[in-house]
Design a protein around this motif. Structure first.
Motif, PDB file in Angstrom:
ATOM      1  N   THR A 288       0.840  -1.199   0.000  1.00  0.00           N
ATOM      2  CA  THR A 288       0.000   0.000   0.000  1.00  0.00           C
ATOM      3  C   THR A 288       0.875   1.248   0.000  1.00  0.00           C
ATOM      4  OG1 THR A 288      -1.685  -1.201   1.248  1.00  0.00           O
ATOM      5  CG2 THR A 288      -1.851   1.195   1.242  1.00  0.00           C
ATOM      6  N   ARG A 289       1.926   1.262   0.834  1.00  0.00           N
ATOM      7  CA  ARG A 289       2.836   2.405   0.894  1.00  0.00           C
ATOM      8  C   ARG A 289       3.545   2.589  -0.448  1.00  0.00           C
ATOM      9  NH1 ARG A 289       7.891   1.856   2.802  1.00  0.00           N
ATOM     10  NH2 ARG A 289       7.240   0.048   3.967  1.00  0.00           N
ATOM     11  N   VAL A 290       4.039   1.465  -1.011  1.00  0.00           N
ATOM     12  CA  VAL A 290       4.746   1.544  -2.295  1.00  0.00           C
ATOM     13  C   VAL A 290       3.793   2.018  -3.388  1.00  0.00           C
ATOM     14  CG1 VAL A 290       5.865   0.139  -4.083  1.00  0.00           C
ATOM     15  CG2 VAL A 290       6.530  -0.125  -1.692  1.00  0.00           C
ATOM     16  N   GLU A 291       2.526   1.535  -3.370  1.00  0.00           N
ATOM     17  CA  GLU A 291       1.555   1.990  -4.370  1.00  0.00           C
ATOM     18  C   GLU A 291       1.291   3.490  -4.217  1.00  0.00           C
ATOM     19  OE1 GLU A 291      -1.819  -0.581  -3.758  1.00  0.00           O
ATOM     20  OE2 GLU A 291      -1.078  -2.075  -5.182  1.00  0.00           O
ATOM     21  N   GLN A 292       1.205   3.933  -2.937  1.00  0.00           N
ATOM     22  CA  GLN A 292       1.017   5.379  -2.711  1.00  0.00           C
ATOM     23  C   GLN A 292       2.223   6.155  -3.246  1.00  0.00           C
ATOM     24  OE1 GLN A 292       0.348   5.637   1.512  1.00  0.00           O
ATOM     25  NE2 GLN A 292      -1.848   5.136   1.339  1.00  0.00           N
ATOM     26  N   GLU A 293       3.427   5.615  -2.966  1.00  0.00           N
ATOM     27  CA  GLU A 293       4.626   6.286  -3.479  1.00  0.00           C
ATOM     28  C   GLU A 293       4.606   6.295  -5.001  1.00  0.00           C
ATOM     29  OE1 GLU A 293       8.341   4.752  -1.968  1.00  0.00           O
ATOM     30  OE2 GLU A 293       7.670   4.936   0.114  1.00  0.00           O
ATOM     31  N   ARG A 294       4.206   5.146  -5.611  1.00  0.00           N
ATOM     32  CA  ARG A 294       4.127   5.064  -7.068  1.00  0.00           C
ATOM     33  C   ARG A 294       3.143   6.089  -7.608  1.00  0.00           C
ATOM     34  NH1 ARG A 294       0.735   0.448  -9.069  1.00  0.00           N
ATOM     35  NH2 ARG A 294      -0.741   2.032  -8.491  1.00  0.00           N
ATOM     36  N   ASP A 295       1.960   6.139  -6.912  1.00  0.00           N
ATOM     37  CA  ASP A 295       0.953   7.115  -7.352  1.00  0.00           C
ATOM     38  C   ASP A 295       1.518   8.536  -7.261  1.00  0.00           C
ATOM     39  OD1 ASP A 295      -0.812   5.072  -7.838  1.00  0.00           O
ATOM     40  OD2 ASP A 295      -1.941   5.328  -5.949  1.00  0.00           O
ATOM     41  N   GLN A 296       2.280   8.817  -6.179  1.00  0.00           N
ATOM     42  CA  GLN A 296       2.888  10.142  -6.037  1.00  0.00           C
ATOM     43  C   GLN A 296       3.907  10.378  -7.147  1.00  0.00           C
ATOM     44  OE1 GLN A 296       4.515  10.151  -2.100  1.00  0.00           O
ATOM     45  NE2 GLN A 296       2.518  10.504  -1.103  1.00  0.00           N
ATOM     46  N   TRP A 297       4.723   9.328  -7.426  1.00  0.00           N
ATOM     47  CA  TRP A 297       5.726   9.479  -8.477  1.00  0.00           C
ATOM     48  C   TRP A 297       5.051   9.636  -9.841  1.00  0.00           C
ATOM     49  CZ3 TRP A 297      10.444  11.024  -7.962  1.00  0.00           C
ATOM     50  CH2 TRP A 297      11.132  10.758  -6.782  1.00  0.00           C
ATOM     51  N   GLU A 298       3.976   8.867 -10.049  1.00  0.00           N
ATOM     52  CA  GLU A 298       3.262   9.025 -11.324  1.00  0.00           C
ATOM     53  C   GLU A 298       2.703  10.429 -11.450  1.00  0.00           C
ATOM     54  OE1 GLU A 298       0.317   5.916 -11.577  1.00  0.00           O
ATOM     55  OE2 GLU A 298       1.780   4.421 -12.214  1.00  0.00           O
ATOM     56  N   LYS A 299       2.155  10.959 -10.330  1.00  0.00           N
ATOM     57  CA  LYS A 299       1.616  12.324 -10.366  1.00  0.00           C
ATOM     58  C   LYS A 299       2.736  13.320 -10.637  1.00  0.00           C
ATOM     59  CE  LYS A 299      -1.324  15.463  -7.893  1.00  0.00           C
ATOM     60  NZ  LYS A 299      -2.030  15.815  -6.687  1.00  0.00           N
ATOM     61  N   LYS A 300       3.877  13.104  -9.939  1.00  0.00           N
ATOM     62  CA  LYS A 300       5.010  13.995 -10.176  1.00  0.00           C
ATOM     63  C   LYS A 300       5.463  13.890 -11.630  1.00  0.00           C
ATOM     64  CE  LYS A 300       7.005  14.119  -5.520  1.00  0.00           C
ATOM     65  NZ  LYS A 300       8.150  13.756  -4.698  1.00  0.00           N
TER      66      LYS A 300
END
Length: 161
Positions: free
Chosen positions: A124-136
């Motif tokens: 879940t944390r990694v997916e959130q980080e991925r989502d943040q990186w994708e947004k960035k």
């Protein structure tokens, strides 16, 4: 006449002796008949007793046969009981082993559940980080495209100059 009297006396004496012998013989016959009657009664009593004893022997032989059968049944049941007792002991030991294995498997399952929860949180944390990186990344791509568009516009404007 004297001879006749003597003869008569002797005949009377013989007759008296014969009568006495006859009476003695009759007494003996009566005693023997009484003995025979007693012996016959004793024989009848003994025959009845013999029949009773034979019936008792037959009854006892039947009971003996019945008890032998019961003893054989008891031995069969005893051996079956011993076999079942051994089987119960074996099943109890298998149950103990199974319970021990179940406890071990349950402990491992709990540990696995804990690890799974840990990994799920990490995912879940990694997916959130991925989502943040994708947004960035999307923001960076947008900025890049805007910058490129501005640069292209600036380049066209400079070419027009």
């Amino acid at each position: 006449m004297d001879k006749i009297r003597e003869r008569l006396t002797s005949l009377r004496a013989e007759a008296d002796a014969a009568i006495a012998r006859a009476e003695t013989a009759e007494d003996k016959v009566k005693k023997l008949e009484l003995d025979v009657l007693q012996k016959e009664q004793e024989i009848a009593s003994l025959q009845h007793k013999n029949q009773t004893l034979e019936a008792d022997v037959d009854s006892l032989e039947a009971k003996l046969t019945e008890h032998k059968g019961a003893k054989e049944d008891e031995e069969t049941h005893r051996s079956a009981s011993e076999a079942l007792t051994r089987k119960v002991d074996l099943l109890e030991s298998e149950l103990d082993r199974s319970e021990k294995q179940l406890k071990e498997v349950t402990d491992k399952l709990r540990q696995t559940d804990v690890k799974a929860e840990h990994f799920e949180r990490q995912i879940t944390r990694v997916e959130q980080e991925r989502d943040q990186w994708e947004k960035k990344y999307e923001d960076a791509v947008d900025k890049y495209n805007k910058s490129k568009a501005e640069l292209d516009e600036l380049a066209r404007a400079m070419e027009d100059i």
